[in-house]
Design an enzyme around this catalytic site. Sequence first.
Site, mmCIF file in Angstrom:
data_model
loop_
_atom_site.group_PDB
_atom_site.id
_atom_site.type_symbol
_atom_site.label_atom_id
_atom_site.label_comp_id
_atom_site.label_asym_id
_atom_site.label_seq_id
_atom_site.Cartn_x
_atom_site.Cartn_y
_atom_site.Cartn_z
ATOM 1 N N ILE A 247 -5.166 -1.928 -16.356
ATOM 2 C CA ILE A 247 -5.859 -1.454 -15.153
ATOM 3 C C ILE A 247 -6.836 -0.325 -15.453
ATOM 4 C CG2 ILE A 247 -4.002 -2.166 -13.599
ATOM 5 C CD1 ILE A 247 -3.037 0.710 -13.552
ATOM 6 N N SER A 248 -6.712 0.308 -16.627
ATOM 7 C CA SER A 248 -7.615 1.413 -16.929
ATOM 8 C C SER A 248 -7.611 1.661 -18.433
ATOM 9 C CB SER A 248 -7.185 2.684 -16.194
ATOM 10 O OG SER A 248 -8.015 3.776 -16.538
ATOM 11 N N THR A 249 -8.753 2.106 -18.929
ATOM 12 C CA THR A 249 -8.881 2.489 -20.332
ATOM 13 C C THR A 249 -9.593 3.831 -20.409
ATOM 14 O OG1 THR A 249 -10.972 1.296 -20.532
ATOM 15 C CG2 THR A 249 -8.974 0.103 -21.151
ATOM 16 N N GLU A 252 -8.278 8.268 -24.735
ATOM 17 C CA GLU A 252 -7.012 8.598 -25.378
ATOM 18 C C GLU A 252 -5.920 7.569 -25.147
ATOM 19 O OE1 GLU A 252 -4.954 11.263 -21.865
ATOM 20 O OE2 GLU A 252 -5.748 12.276 -23.637
ATOM 21 N N SER A 253 -6.052 6.695 -24.147
ATOM 22 C CA SER A 253 -4.955 5.789 -23.821
ATOM 23 C C SER A 253 -5.462 4.553 -23.111
ATOM 24 C CB SER A 253 -3.916 6.499 -22.943
ATOM 25 O OG SER A 253 -4.495 6.872 -21.703
ATOM 26 N N VAL A 254 -4.555 3.554 -23.042
ATOM 27 C CA VAL A 254 -4.768 2.332 -22.269
ATOM 28 C C VAL A 254 -3.617 2.227 -21.276
ATOM 29 C CG1 VAL A 254 -5.083 -0.174 -22.373
ATOM 30 C CG2 VAL A 254 -5.836 1.253 -24.280
ATOM 31 N N VAL A 255 -3.931 1.966 -20.006
ATOM 32 C CA VAL A 255 -2.931 1.964 -18.939
ATOM 33 C C VAL A 255 -2.711 0.525 -18.476
ATOM 34 C CG1 VAL A 255 -2.301 2.861 -16.677
ATOM 35 C CG2 VAL A 255 -3.630 4.278 -18.250
ATOM 36 N N ASP A 391 -8.788 19.538 -18.737
ATOM 37 C CA ASP A 391 -9.705 18.402 -18.587
ATOM 38 C C ASP A 391 -9.797 18.009 -17.114
ATOM 39 O OD1 ASP A 391 -11.503 16.442 -19.350
ATOM 40 O OD2 ASP A 391 -9.952 14.969 -19.782
#
Length: 506
Positions: A247-249, A252-255, A391
């Site tokens: 659902i999101s990139t 720092e991460s992939v969700v 951030d």
Amino acid sequence: MDQIGVTAAAPKCPWGLAAPPATSCSLSDVMSEQLANQLDQENNAIPEFPDISPDSLADGMAETDNDLLLAQMLQNQYDKEFDSQLRIEEKRFNGDSKVSISFENYRKVHPYEDSESSDEEVDWQDTKDDPYKADKPQTTSKRGFTGKGKNITTKHDEVVCGRKNTSRMDNFAPEVQVGDGVGMDLKLTNQVFNSLKQHCLSEQRRSARLHEKKEHSTAEQAVDPRTRLLMYKMVSSGVLENINGCISTGKESVVFHADGGSLEEQPVPSEVVLKVFKTTLNEFKNRDKYIKDDYRFKQRFSKLNPRKVIRLWAEKEMHNLARMKKAEIPCPDVVVLKKHILVLSFIGQDHVPAPKLKDVRLSSEDMTRAYHQVLKMMVQLYNKCNLVHADLSEYNMLWHQGQVWLIDVSQSVEPTHPHGLEFLFRDCRNVATFFRKAGVTEAFNVYELFNAVTGLEIRGGNDADFLSQVVALEKRNEDHVQKRGKKTFNVTNEEEEPPLLQDSDD
């Protein structure tokens, strides 16, 4: 002794009259040596057939009483009819096409038919040499030149070198499609050939590095084999029902979105997200400065092992979210942590994530209310949680159920961090700029917001003067911490940690 009659029954011939039956004889005659030899000669006798020539078959003899000749004549007639019908089918199949299909292998081959091709012809398909394949250029002699007088040609001739370079392209890697340059009489200069060769070598090295990187690190919207195994174990152990998709990139991460299962220690929400931290530092190379000077993880930091850094990064976000939850700041709930995979509660409804504050369209009253909520959360985060987001912007704030939610706190640090106040000043600039552009008249400027959050009274006419005072304050705070050996801000309450799933290969 009685005489016993022996009768030899002869087979009937379909092509003529049956032979008369043999006369009966006595047993004594049968036992005689002369009769035995006579019978043996009759059984071993080979019938003599007349010589049958192809001409006789072609002429079609009208009358004959030879069985073999009749059979060959019938077979000859059948083969001719079969070949003629096969030629008709071949013409019908090929039609007017330039490329024709031959049925030659299905025709009957007869020794009496004259072949149109000579016996010396050899089919090129049955040999190693292809007549349609262009010959490779001949190499020059050891002397370095060929010919005599005006017709001398050296190995440096432009045409000769061009053809040699074209033929050398066959030595490139199989995945490089060079085409039929030799057949087209293509001539490549040395400069072009060297450029192509260097490009092929660099592409081979790049593809090898890319394959290794994909096998050992997470990429955008994809995970490496180790991460897939961890996700599979979560599903098989019942922590998750299934994983629905990305659902999101981010940098720092992939969700990923998933359906929650069950845990013994605590209930699992019906909808959760898997935050998979990327195991490569290519997109977030300055990640270490947020963690190496953090007093909570300073002793465990090791830049030599990126995977350990990523695990510390995930663990750091878990601790920060636990502090924020205890201070009642709207943020995701931590469900479980397993290595570099953090399972959080889903902010949204029916598989639809809550929009970011940047993308949502709010009225002036809602935008003003959102500003006061963000201001309150920044003060709570600094004073109660002893944290600086580091951030904070409209990209890391979600709008859900009429409220602002904070996410992505893995880089959050304590105010005693050597650059903690600088990070806070950057957060204040992002927040003040966004809400002022959104039309919130009550929004503080960056300096007023910084003083409102920290409780300090730093004055400065521009960013350079203000930042110089902030850096000087950080320096004094760092010297104080080094002399006293402890942090200036002490957290008295113990943090309630979510469960950590232990793995056998840890």
